[in-house]
Design an enzyme around this catalytic site. Structure first.
Site, short mmCIF file in Angstrom:
data_model
loop_
_atom_site.label_atom_id
_atom_site.label_comp_id
_atom_site.label_asym_id
_atom_site.label_seq_id
_atom_site.Cartn_x
_atom_site.Cartn_y
_atom_site.Cartn_z
CE LYS A 268 -6.72 6.35 5.63
NZ LYS A 268 -7.71 5.78 4.76
CB VAL B 120 4.22 5.19 -6.78
CG1 VAL B 120 4.89 6.25 -7.63
CG2 VAL B 120 3.33 4.31 -7.64
CE LYS C 11 -2.80 4.13 -16.21
NZ LYS C 11 -2.42 2.72 -16.21
N GLY D 207 2.79 -5.86 -7.53
CA GLY D 207 2.50 -4.43 -7.38
C GLY D 207 2.05 -3.76 -8.66
N1 LIG Z 1 1.56 1.09 -8.56
C1 LIG Z 1 1.79 1.52 -9.79
O1 LIG Z 1 2.46 0.84 -10.59
C2 LIG Z 1 1.27 2.86 -10.24
C3 LIG Z 1 1.60 3.34 -11.53
C4 LIG Z 1 1.17 4.62 -11.92
C5 LIG Z 1 0.39 5.37 -11.06
N2 LIG Z 1 0.03 4.86 -9.83
C6 LIG Z 1 -0.80 5.71 -8.96
O2 LIG Z 1 0.02 6.17 -7.90
C7 LIG Z 1 -0.75 6.33 -6.69
C8 LIG Z 1 -0.11 5.50 -5.57
O3 LIG Z 1 -0.14 4.14 -5.96
P1 LIG Z 1 0.61 3.00 -5.10
O4 LIG Z 1 0.57 1.79 -5.97
O5 LIG Z 1 1.92 3.51 -4.63
O6 LIG Z 1 -0.40 2.82 -3.87
P2 LIG Z 1 -0.13 1.99 -2.54
O7 LIG Z 1 1.03 1.07 -2.68
O8 LIG Z 1 -1.44 1.41 -2.14
O9 LIG Z 1 0.31 3.11 -1.46
C9 LIG Z 1 -0.56 4.14 -1.10
C10 LIG Z 1 0.11 5.02 -0.07
O10 LIG Z 1 -0.76 6.14 0.16
C11 LIG Z 1 -0.84 6.35 1.57
N3 LIG Z 1 -2.11 7.03 1.85
C12 LIG Z 1 -3.37 6.63 1.55
N4 LIG Z 1 -4.26 7.57 1.92
C13 LIG Z 1 -3.55 8.58 2.46
C14 LIG Z 1 -3.89 9.83 3.03
N5 LIG Z 1 -5.17 10.23 3.10
N6 LIG Z 1 -2.91 10.64 3.48
C15 LIG Z 1 -1.61 10.25 3.40
N7 LIG Z 1 -1.21 9.07 2.88
C16 LIG Z 1 -2.18 8.25 2.41
C17 LIG Z 1 -0.73 4.97 2.16
O11 LIG Z 1 -0.34 5.11 3.53
P3 LIG Z 1 0.02 3.84 4.45
O12 LIG Z 1 1.37 3.40 3.97
O13 LIG Z 1 0.04 4.40 5.82
O14 LIG Z 1 -1.07 2.83 4.21
C18 LIG Z 1 0.35 4.36 1.29
O15 LIG Z 1 1.63 4.70 1.74
C19 LIG Z 1 -2.17 5.85 -7.04
O16 LIG Z 1 -2.95 6.97 -7.36
C20 LIG Z 1 -1.98 5.00 -8.29
O17 LIG Z 1 -3.11 5.00 -9.13
C21 LIG Z 1 0.47 3.64 -9.41
#
Ligand SMILES: NC(=O)c1ccc[n+]([C@@H]2O[C@H](COP(=O)([O-])OP(=O)(O)OC[C@H]3O[C@@H](n4cnc5c(N)ncnc54)[C@H](OP(=O)(O)O)[C@@H]3O)[C@@H](O)[C@H]2O)c1
Length: 393
Positions: free
Chosen positions: A40, A16, A198, A180
């Site tokens: 992170k 995201v 949700k 993703g």
């Molecule tokens: N993916 C979707 O389609 C989608 C849709 C709606 C909502 N969401 C929500 O959006 C959020 C992010 O999802 P995502 O899919 O983008 O996750 P993701 O691809 O797994 O990325 C997570 C990111 O968070 C960082 N991170 C984790 N813990 C951290 C901390 N303590 N401090 C700072 N950075 C930290 C990670 O750092 P590193 O890069 O260093 O590992 C990574 O960049 C989640 O809550 C998810 O439920 C996702």
């Protein structure tokens, strides 16, 4: 914040975060720029200049020049800590973290009121579908009867591949993860927890009722097998994982359960990572919203819309909480279900009000009957992999 450039401090640069970066870069006319991104893992290769990144959250949270904190991480406790600190520090916050929001709804509501700062989270529920702002602004009266729909992109992708392309469950899940659409921990999707978070958020904005996620029953598609798929096809139905909340005699009930869906249902034609939400209100009958429910840029565009809304001082007013006529949450409602099992000792059919259909073969058995939602929520026998449940329309 009108007419000024807002400085963004972003947490997370995964699916995201990178989607937001792309959407922001390609959108002209939005007065926002990224000042810092907190991640992170300092050793991970990043697709943009390293000067953007930090692993120190205080470089964002304590920076007085950062107006808006955008929280897009995948760790619930850390996300709550970041969001609550930012709100206490008087910063506007945008978040996509449905689990963190659903689990901390009451505290987050209080933090916004106490600190008089906006907290927007459109991307948390159905990603690109602008459902929260519609529930807040358009449906700001008490005539809404029901909100239901497909609110998990990855399970809908998996079910589409199973029904339309005859893919196996495992292959379809792998594809959803590669694209993703699936959460980092796929059990959150396939066992129905992600759509439940949700539904908890939508329920608050639709009816003004605070509900804890553990009060809402969720059962996903993790027990689905070929027998169930054949059962659905034999009835000219598909299977969809549906989140549902409905007002009923002064109460409101909610659940996330797999449903048999007939072709005339608007949700039948919601495919792949798309989500669809049906609203039902007293005078308009059904209204239908459809859009991408997962993916970097689709979710990033909802995050950008929240950032843009902050430029004209938008905030949720939670009008239905203030109306003081919220329905009470209850699981006391009858559901017509298909229950598949292998042997009679695996289920407790005495829990059913009635059974209208019974089938037995050397491999599987099933019944169709009516049962109370609370009984299903309490049923330990549903944990058995040989037992599956589908709601009938
Ligand atoms: N993916 C979707 O389609 C989608 C849709 C709606 C909502 N969401 C929500 O959006 C959020 C992010 O999802 P995502 O899919 O983008 O996750 P993701 O691809 O797994 O990325 C997570 C990111 O968070 C960082 N991170 C984790 N813990 C951290 C901390 N303590 N401090 C700072 N950075 C930290 C990670 O750092 P590193 O890069 O260093 O590992 C990574 O960049 C989640 O809550 C998810 O439920 C996702």
């Amino acid at each position: 914040m009108e007419n000024k450039i807002i400085n963004l401090g972003i947490f997370g640069f995964g699916c995201v975060g990178q989607g937001l970066y792309e959407v922001l870069n390609r959108t002209k006319g939005i007065n926002a720029r990224i000042k810092k991104i907190c991640i992170k893992d300092p050793n991970k290769a990043r697709p943009i200049d390293s000067s953007y990144f930090t692993t120190d959250k205080n470089e964002i949270l304590e920076d007085p020049t950062i107006d808006v904190v955008v929280e897009l991480i995948n760790e619930t406790d850390a996300a709550f800590e970041i969001v609550s600190t930012a709100l206490r520090n008087g910063k506007a916050v945008v978040s996509a973290s449905k689990r963190m929001i659903a689990e901390n709804m009451a505290s987050l509501y209080q933090l916004q009121s106490e600190n008089r700062v906006p907290f927007l989270y459109e991307a948390s529920s159905c990603a690109s579908i602008p459902i929260i702002r519609n529930l807040e602004e358009y449906y700001d009266n008490d005539l809404l009867n029901a909100v239901e729909g497909i609110c998990n992109g990855s399970t809908n992708y998996i079910l589409t591949k199973i029904f339309e392309e005859n893919l196996s469950f495992e292959t379809a899940l792998q594809q959803a993860q590669d694209l993703g659409f699936a959460e980092t921990d796929p059990t959150l999707d396939i066992e129905g927890f992600d759509p439940k978070f949700k539904i908890v958020i939508l329920l608050l904005h639709a009816f003004g009722t605070f509900v804890k996620p553990e009060e809402v029953f969720n059962f996903g598609i993790h027990h689905l097998n070929d027998f169930d798929i054949e059962f659905a096809k034999s009835r000219n139905c598909t299977i969809k994982l549906i989140g549902h909340c409905r007002r009923n005699n002064g109460n409101v009930h909610a659940f996330v359960l797999p449903h048999l869906v007939k072709e005339h249902n608007l949700l039948y034609d919601v495919y792949n990572e798309y989500n669809g939400i049906l609203l039902e209100s007293a005078f308009t009958d059904k209204q239908f919203f459809v859009g991408k429910g997962a993916g970097g840029t689709a979710t990033g565009s909802a995050v950008l819309s929240d950032i843009s809304a902050l430029l004209y001082n938008y905030r949720y007013e939670y009008k239905k909480i203030k109306q003081n006529n919220q329905p009470a949450f209850s699981n006391d409602v009858k559901l017509k279900v298909y229950l598949r099992y292998k042997s009679p000792d695996q289920v407790d059919l005495t829990e059913f009000f009635n059974i209208s259909e019974k089938y037995e073969s050397s491999t599987y058995r099933y019944v169709v009957g009516t049962i109370n939602l609370q009984k299903l929520k309490d049923a330990q026998w549903l944990k058995n992999k040989d037992v599956n449940l589908l709601v009938l329309e």
